[in-house]
Design a protein around this motif. Structure first.
Motif, short mmCIF file in Angstrom:
data_model
loop_
_atom_site.label_atom_id
_atom_site.label_comp_id
_atom_site.label_asym_id
_atom_site.label_seq_id
_atom_site.Cartn_x
_atom_site.Cartn_y
_atom_site.Cartn_z
N ILE A 96 0.83 -1.21 0.00
CA ILE A 96 0.00 0.00 0.00
C ILE A 96 0.87 1.27 0.00
CG2 ILE A 96 -1.75 1.32 1.26
CD1 ILE A 96 -3.04 -1.41 2.01
N PRO A 97 1.92 1.35 0.83
CA PRO A 97 2.78 2.54 0.73
C PRO A 97 3.40 2.72 -0.66
CG PRO A 97 3.19 1.43 2.81
CD PRO A 97 2.28 0.53 2.01
N ASN A 98 3.80 1.62 -1.30
CA ASN A 98 4.38 1.73 -2.65
C ASN A 98 3.36 2.23 -3.67
OD1 ASN A 98 6.98 0.98 -2.08
ND2 ASN A 98 6.79 -1.10 -2.85
N ILE A 99 2.17 1.66 -3.66
CA ILE A 99 1.19 2.09 -4.66
C ILE A 99 0.68 3.50 -4.36
CG2 ILE A 99 0.55 -0.24 -5.40
CD1 ILE A 99 -2.01 0.01 -3.70
N LYS A 100 0.66 3.89 -3.08
CA LYS A 100 0.31 5.27 -2.74
C LYS A 100 1.37 6.23 -3.28
CE LYS A 100 -2.51 5.01 1.45
NZ LYS A 100 -2.54 5.34 2.88
N ALA A 101 2.62 5.86 -3.14
CA ALA A 101 3.71 6.69 -3.68
C ALA A 101 3.59 6.80 -5.20
CB ALA A 101 5.07 6.13 -3.28
N MET A 102 3.23 5.69 -5.86
CA MET A 102 3.03 5.74 -7.31
C MET A 102 1.87 6.67 -7.66
SD MET A 102 3.57 1.69 -8.15
CE MET A 102 3.29 1.81 -9.90
N ARG A 103 0.78 6.54 -6.94
CA ARG A 103 -0.37 7.40 -7.18
C ARG A 103 -0.01 8.87 -6.96
NH1 ARG A 103 -4.85 7.73 -3.23
NH2 ARG A 103 -3.08 8.30 -1.94
N ASP A 104 0.78 9.15 -5.92
CA ASP A 104 1.18 10.53 -5.64
C ASP A 104 2.01 11.11 -6.77
OD1 ASP A 104 -0.21 10.29 -3.27
OD2 ASP A 104 1.57 10.09 -2.01
N VAL A 105 2.89 10.30 -7.35
CA VAL A 105 3.66 10.77 -8.50
C VAL A 105 2.72 11.12 -9.64
CG1 VAL A 105 5.31 10.06 -10.30
CG2 VAL A 105 5.79 9.52 -7.91
N VAL A 106 1.78 10.26 -9.91
CA VAL A 106 0.83 10.50 -11.01
C VAL A 106 0.02 11.77 -10.76
CG1 VAL A 106 -1.21 9.60 -12.20
CG2 VAL A 106 0.69 8.07 -11.68
N VAL A 107 -0.48 11.92 -9.57
CA VAL A 107 -1.35 13.05 -9.26
C VAL A 107 -0.58 14.38 -9.24
CG1 VAL A 107 -2.81 14.04 -7.44
CG2 VAL A 107 -3.05 11.64 -8.06
N THR A 108 0.62 14.37 -8.69
CA THR A 108 1.35 15.63 -8.53
C THR A 108 2.23 16.00 -9.72
OG1 THR A 108 3.21 14.57 -7.38
CG2 THR A 108 1.38 15.42 -6.01
N LEU A 123 -4.93 5.82 -14.62
CA LEU A 123 -6.22 6.05 -13.98
C LEU A 123 -6.64 4.84 -13.15
CD1 LEU A 123 -8.15 7.76 -16.91
CD2 LEU A 123 -7.28 8.86 -14.83
N GLN A 124 -6.40 3.65 -13.68
CA GLN A 124 -6.73 2.42 -12.96
C GLN A 124 -5.88 2.29 -11.70
OE1 GLN A 124 -9.19 0.38 -13.80
NE2 GLN A 124 -8.81 -1.37 -12.47
N LEU A 125 -4.61 2.68 -11.78
CA LEU A 125 -3.74 2.67 -10.60
C LEU A 125 -4.32 3.56 -9.50
CD1 LEU A 125 -1.04 2.24 -9.01
CD2 LEU A 125 -0.19 4.24 -10.26
N CYS A 126 -4.71 4.77 -9.86
CA CYS A 126 -5.26 5.71 -8.87
C CYS A 126 -6.53 5.15 -8.23
CB CYS A 126 -5.54 7.06 -9.54
SG CYS A 126 -4.04 7.92 -10.04
#
Length: 194
Positions: A96-108, A123-126
């Motif tokens: 979960i921390p890894n995929i959150k970090a990935m999502r944060d990169v995408v969003v920011t 989008l599916q990752l987020c």
């Protein structure tokens, strides 16, 4: 008089050539700056996080494989309470921390995308991360009915997308730096060709 015209003409041509060369170099430098930023702030971090997550998941799957080699979540027999407890530990500590970090990169850092529109895999990752946030919140309340995200992880599509864009940008970076395109089997191909 012809000598003056020739001198002025040559000076103008020299000035024009210098101006056009400077413009070309400035455009090249701007493109290199953009590519470097895309690699360092977007595709590089996504690539590293995706690889780390994939390798860690492979380790989990091997460690908790059933006798037929399949992991507990890809098996006909449901996971045991012990396997589910281990999954929650791995998920809350690593996945979960890894995929959150990935999502944060995408969003920011979405402004660094190669594409004009957000790719479906991102989008599916987020959405997957949001699904896991709900599941993890339930775990924190002691509710263990669900153990996976409500939305599936776009594993293969996401991995292919990230590898393709990372490799493409590394090739463009090498070209902009004046390096000839490296033959297959170079260190970048080796890194992404696993």
């Amino acid at each position: 008089m012809p000598t003056v015209i020739l001198t002025v003409g040559l000076a103008f041509i020299g000035y024009l050539a210098t101006y056009l060369n400077g413009l070309r170099l400035a455009q090249r430098q701007a493109r290199l700056t953009r590519v470097n930023q895309q690699l360092s702030d977007f595709y590089g971090p996504l690539f590293a996080l995706m690889e780390a997550n994939s390798r860690t998941y492979d380790t989990f799957s091997e460690k908790y494989a059933r006798p037929d080699g399949r992991d507990p979540f890809r098996h006909d027999t449901p996971p045991t309470d012990q396997e589910l407890a281990e999954w929650r530990t791995w998920a809350t500590t690593v996945f979960i921390p890894n995929i959150k970090a990935m999502r944060d990169v995408v969003v920011t850092k979405a402004d660094l995308l190669i594409e004009e529109e957000m790719p479906q895999a991102l989008l599916q990752l987020c959405a997957h991360v949001s699904g896991y946030e709900i599941t993890a919140a339930r775990w924190a309340q002691g509710n263990y009915e669900e153990h996976l995200s409500l939305i599936s992880f776009p594993g293969r599509d996401l991995r292919e997308y990230i590898r393709d864009r990372f490799t493409r940008l590394k090739s463009e970076q090498a070209r902009l730096l004046g390096h000839s395109r490296a033959p297959r089997g170079n260190r970048w191909t080796s890194l992404v060709g696993r």
